[in-house]
Each structure stands twice: as C-alpha cells, then as structure tokens.
Design an enzyme around this catalytic site. Sequence first.
Site, PDB file in Angstrom:
ATOM      1  N   GLU A 125       0.861  -1.193   0.000  1.00 52.23           N
ATOM      2  CA  GLU A 125       0.000   0.000   0.000  1.00 52.23           C
ATOM      3  C   GLU A 125       0.881   1.221   0.000  1.00 52.23           C
ATOM      4  O   GLU A 125       1.565   1.488   0.986  1.00 52.23           O
ATOM      5  CB  GLU A 125      -0.913   0.020   1.231  1.00 52.23           C
ATOM      6  CG  GLU A 125      -2.183  -0.725   0.974  1.00 52.23           C
ATOM      7  CD  GLU A 125      -3.316  -0.407   1.940  1.00 52.23           C
ATOM      8  OE1 GLU A 125      -3.557   0.774   2.241  1.00 52.23           O
ATOM      9  OE2 GLU A 125      -3.956  -1.379   2.365  1.00 52.23           O
ATOM     10  N   ASP A 156     -10.000  -0.894  -1.804  1.00 51.15           N
ATOM     11  CA  ASP A 156      -9.391   0.042  -0.856  1.00 51.15           C
ATOM     12  C   ASP A 156     -10.489   0.945  -0.304  1.00 51.15           C
ATOM     13  O   ASP A 156     -11.245   1.540  -1.059  1.00 51.15           O
ATOM     14  CB  ASP A 156      -8.282   0.860  -1.514  1.00 51.15           C
ATOM     15  CG  ASP A 156      -7.322   1.355  -0.451  1.00 51.15           C
ATOM     16  OD1 ASP A 156      -6.741   0.522   0.264  1.00 51.15           O
ATOM     17  OD2 ASP A 156      -7.188   2.585  -0.280  1.00 51.15           O
ATOM     18  N   TYR A 207     -14.578  -0.317  11.469  1.00 49.28           N
ATOM     19  CA  TYR A 207     -15.345   0.867  11.867  1.00 49.28           C
ATOM     20  C   TYR A 207     -16.849   0.589  11.978  1.00 49.28           C
ATOM     21  O   TYR A 207     -17.630   1.517  12.241  1.00 49.28           O
ATOM     22  CB  TYR A 207     -15.090   2.012  10.864  1.00 49.28           C
ATOM     23  CG  TYR A 207     -13.669   2.541  10.883  1.00 49.28           C
ATOM     24  CD1 TYR A 207     -13.188   3.264  11.970  1.00 49.28           C
ATOM     25  CD2 TYR A 207     -12.795   2.320   9.812  1.00 49.28           C
ATOM     26  CE1 TYR A 207     -11.886   3.757  12.001  1.00 49.28           C
ATOM     27  CE2 TYR A 207     -11.485   2.805   9.834  1.00 49.28           C
ATOM     28  CZ  TYR A 207     -11.039   3.523  10.927  1.00 49.28           C
ATOM     29  OH  TYR A 207      -9.750   4.008  10.955  1.00 49.28           O
ATOM     30  N   ASP A 208     -17.271  -0.650  11.792  1.00 50.49           N
ATOM     31  CA  ASP A 208     -18.708  -0.987  11.899  1.00 50.49           C
ATOM     32  C   ASP A 208     -19.353  -0.452  13.185  1.00 50.49           C
ATOM     33  O   ASP A 208     -20.492   0.027  13.142  1.00 50.49           O
ATOM     34  CB  ASP A 208     -18.923  -2.516  11.876  1.00 50.49           C
ATOM     35  CG  ASP A 208     -18.836  -3.118  10.481  1.00 50.49           C
ATOM     36  OD1 ASP A 208     -18.755  -2.346   9.503  1.00 50.49           O
ATOM     37  OD2 ASP A 208     -18.842  -4.356  10.379  1.00 50.49           O
TER      38      ASP A 208
END
Length: 185
Positions: A40, A69, A144-145
């Site tokens: 990345e 991404d 991040y849910d």
Amino acid sequence: MPKSYDMLFASSNTHKYEEAEKILAEFDIELGFFQTELIEIQDDSLSKIASQKALNAYEKCKKPVIIEDDGLFINSLSGFPGPYSSYIFDTIGNNGILKLLGDNRDAQFVAIIAFCDSSNEPTLFESSVAGTISKNIQDGGWGYDPIFIPGKQNKTYAELDNKNKLSHRYESLKKFAIWFNNKLV
Ligand code: ITT
C-alpha cells in the site's frame, strides 16, 4: 480438484472477502480468496493506492483479480482518516476517533474496487455512502462498523442486519459486476 473461480479477491482482511463474496454471488460471480498482504503506497488519493494494490495483486497471483481500498472520511476532521484509515484503526482505533469529534459527526465511507488482469491496466469502480459517526461504540461487526451509521438509519453497520445491502462495498461491487458481466457477453 481445486475449484476454479471467476475472480480472486486479494486482501489481508477476511471480513472484506466474506462480504464481497456474498454480494458478487447475487450477480452470479464466484469469488475466490487470495489472502495476502498487498503493497500500500502512501498517497492522499485512494484511487492511486487502489491501482497500485491491484497491480501488485495481479503480479502475485497472475489471475484476474480484484482488490478493494476503503477510507472513512470525517467532515469535521477535513476528511481524516481517509487514505490512512487502516493505520488509524490499528493505532487510535474507534475510541480515539470518538474522542476527536464534537457536534458535527458527518462522514462518508468510500470503497474503490480495482480489477486487474493480464492487460496490467487496473479498472476502478468507486462508491461512497454518506452517514454519521455514532456517539458511542456499539457491539458487533468489525473495523469501523461499531461507529459508522449509514444514511438515514439510526443504527451503526455493526447493528444492522442488512449492512451488505447498503454498504459502500455493495455499491462499488455492483458497478464492477455490471461492467464485468457485460465484458463477458
Ligand atoms: P487490505 O489487505 O484489503 O488492504 P485492510 O483491512 O487494510 O485490508 P483497507 O485499507 O481497504 O483494508 O481498509 C481501511 C480500513 O477501513 C481498515 O481498518 C478496515 O478494517 C476498515 N473498513 C473497510 N471496510 C469496512 C467496513 O465495511 N466496515 C468496517 N470497517 C471497514
């Protein structure tokens, strides 16, 4: 006999693959998992990061492959953590993000799917879901849910039964699937 898939999904993240596999099955695309750490690059642009990831994935597996991404862009933080979402999740995490926020909690979750094959020219599909960041961390989900509330819902991704139908991932995979299925005709 090893199973042959229409497409591989290269990622280190099993959750991303599991959601993508279910979504693409709706479009009759069978997705295999190529679990790997991809290079990345550091860049402000998710598209550039996604293109490089797709080239790296194809170089590794030499099969038609997609990568994804994602970035969580928070309005009151000028788009932070954006392209650095993975690093920020691993360092300050959801708790650290909540400490940075005041009244304005608007955010967008962006997903870029990048497809690459022997042409070595990645094709990108982008989508985003506008939402808000919750005041507290909710149980369940991953990444991040527990803090991202999509659209006009009043529950986070972690609490919704139908995350896969309304996620940033769903929309960009849908764009990809329509393009890919047309390419085959
Ligand atoms: P790769 O190996 O595919 O890069 P990754 O987990 O590093 O896996 P990204 O860089 O695309 O994936 O994701 C940025 C961050 O956003 C990372 O911390 C993910 O866990 C998180 N993320 C992405 N999609 C998510 C989703 O649907 N729900 C919750 N968190 C998500």
